[in-house]
Design an enzyme around this catalytic site. Structure first.
Site, PDB file in Angstrom:
ATOM      1  N   GLY A  15       0.644  -0.870   0.243  1.00 23.03           N
ATOM      2  CA  GLY A  15       0.126   0.093   0.179  1.00 23.03           C
ATOM      3  C   GLY A  15       0.902   0.903   0.153  1.00 23.03           C
ATOM      4  O   GLY A  15       2.029   1.123   0.062  1.00 23.03           O
ATOM      5  N   TYR A 150     -14.147   1.095   9.542  1.00 25.44           N
ATOM      6  CA  TYR A 150     -13.912   1.831   9.222  1.00 25.44           C
ATOM      7  C   TYR A 150     -13.229   2.148  11.221  1.00 25.44           C
ATOM      8  O   TYR A 150     -12.309   1.682  12.097  1.00 25.44           O
ATOM      9  CB  TYR A 150     -12.928   3.066   8.532  1.00 25.44           C
ATOM     10  CG  TYR A 150     -10.596   2.797   8.641  1.00 25.44           C
ATOM     11  CD1 TYR A 150     -10.263   1.876   8.033  1.00 25.44           C
ATOM     12  CD2 TYR A 150     -11.009   3.776   8.702  1.00 25.44           C
ATOM     13  CE1 TYR A 150      -8.690   2.153   8.110  1.00 25.44           C
ATOM     14  CE2 TYR A 150      -9.129   4.596   9.284  1.00 25.44           C
ATOM     15  CZ  TYR A 150      -8.674   3.549   8.498  1.00 25.44           C
ATOM     16  OH  TYR A 150      -7.183   4.156   8.832  1.00 25.44           O
TER      17      TYR A 150
END
Length: 318
Positions: A15, A150
């Site tokens: 990422g 999240y």
């Protein structure tokens, strides 16, 4: 992990932030196992590392038992969608990464007697009613709101990390990362800096949500990496805030990006996202006193580097 060379497992290593960490660890002489399922990361972020001694890329979903990687000295758990565009699209996967993924990574650390670092987030504070946010602030979070997958995944991950340390004696650290930006962000990930930079470079209007008066504190990626490694090498469990304490409005960030790109794109207002935090700024007293860390890259220097990278990538793609 204080001195010498070590084997470091980085989940989510392909990422944006993970790829910068992998690169820094290799530069320091460590061996790195980068685990990623490429749900939001990309092999392109680490393709230049394949030929480097000590680097291994493993395509794997961290919610499944991790493959045998040999003895590891440190585990940095970053695997999770991190932008609103991604975690809303991958809500279940985000929750599983925070729950099962964190447990798998903790198990590896415990078996190896390794230091474990959880990459948590300022999102655990929700839409804060205390400002700036110290680590002692418990947050203002909607558990069923549009960001809940999240927020709650990371809050659970922090609780699990703390419980693991209590039961098994795992050597843990929790970093609460505030907005970070820099090269290798995806242009379409929905966050402020890549969105504004790509719009400015394309000469299209910069879409400012709401009135643009909501605030963010944005930290250049090299500084965030410095903070994470300082925490990893400490004996502090945390949580510890890592972010730039200089608060700026979203509109001011957009205007600075226009200056750096030389673009004459107009600012246009679009409806604000639901549950978008009105103010976000870290209290980094603990990081300063306990880690000797604070950001060193100015906003203008960070934006200069970021704009240059996006401009080069756009040119290459064309």
């Amino acid at each position: 992990m204080v001195t010498g060379r070590h084997h470091v497992l980085v989940t989510g290593g392909a990422g944006f932030l993970g790829s910068h960490l992998c690169r820094r660890l290799l530069d320091e002489g460590h061996r790195v196992s980068c685990v990623d399922n490429f749900a939001t990361g990309s092999a392109d972020n680490v393709d230049d590392l394949d030929s480097r001694v000590g680097f291994r890329l493993v395509e794997h979903d961290v919610t499944e038992p991790l493959p045998e990687l040999g003895a590891v000295d440190a585990v940095l758990h970053l695997a999770s969608p991190a932008s609103p565009v991604d975690y809303r699209r991958l809500g279940i996967e985000t929750l599983r990464a925070g729950a099962l993924g964190t447990e798998r990574a903790l198990d590896v650390a415990t078996r190896n007697g390794a230091r474990f670092l959880l990459a948590s987030t300022s999102e655990v504070y929700g839409d804060p009613d205390r400002h700036p946010q110290p680590e002692t602030y418990r947050g203002n979070v909607d558990p069923v709101g549009p960001r809940s997958m999240y927020d709650e995944a990371k809050r659970y991950a922090e609780a699990l990390t703390t419980a693991h340390a209590g039961r098994y004696g795992t050597d843990v650290a929790i970093a609460r990362i505030f907005n970070t930006y820099g090269p290798r962000m995806r242009a379409d990930d929905g966050r402020v800096v890549p969105t504004f930079v790509t719009q400015a470079l394309a000469g299209t209007p910069l879409t400012v949500a709401g009135g643009g008066e909501q605030t963010r504190s944005i930290c250049y990626v090299d500084d965030t990496v410095d903070g994470l490694l300082a925490l990893l090498r400490s004996r502090i469990a945390g949580p510890v805030n890592l972010g730039d304490p200089h608060e700026r409005t979203v509109r001011a960030i957009a205007e600075r990006i226009l200056w750096h790109t030389g673009s004459d794109s107009p600012l246009t207002t679009v409806p604000g996202a639901p549950d978008d935090p009105r103010r976000r700024c870290p209290d980094i007293t603990l990081a300063r006193t306990a880690l000797g860390w604070e950001p060193g890259v100015s906003l203008d220097e960070g934006l200069r580097r970021t704009v240059a990278w996006f401009a080069a990538v756009g040119t290459a793609a064309a």
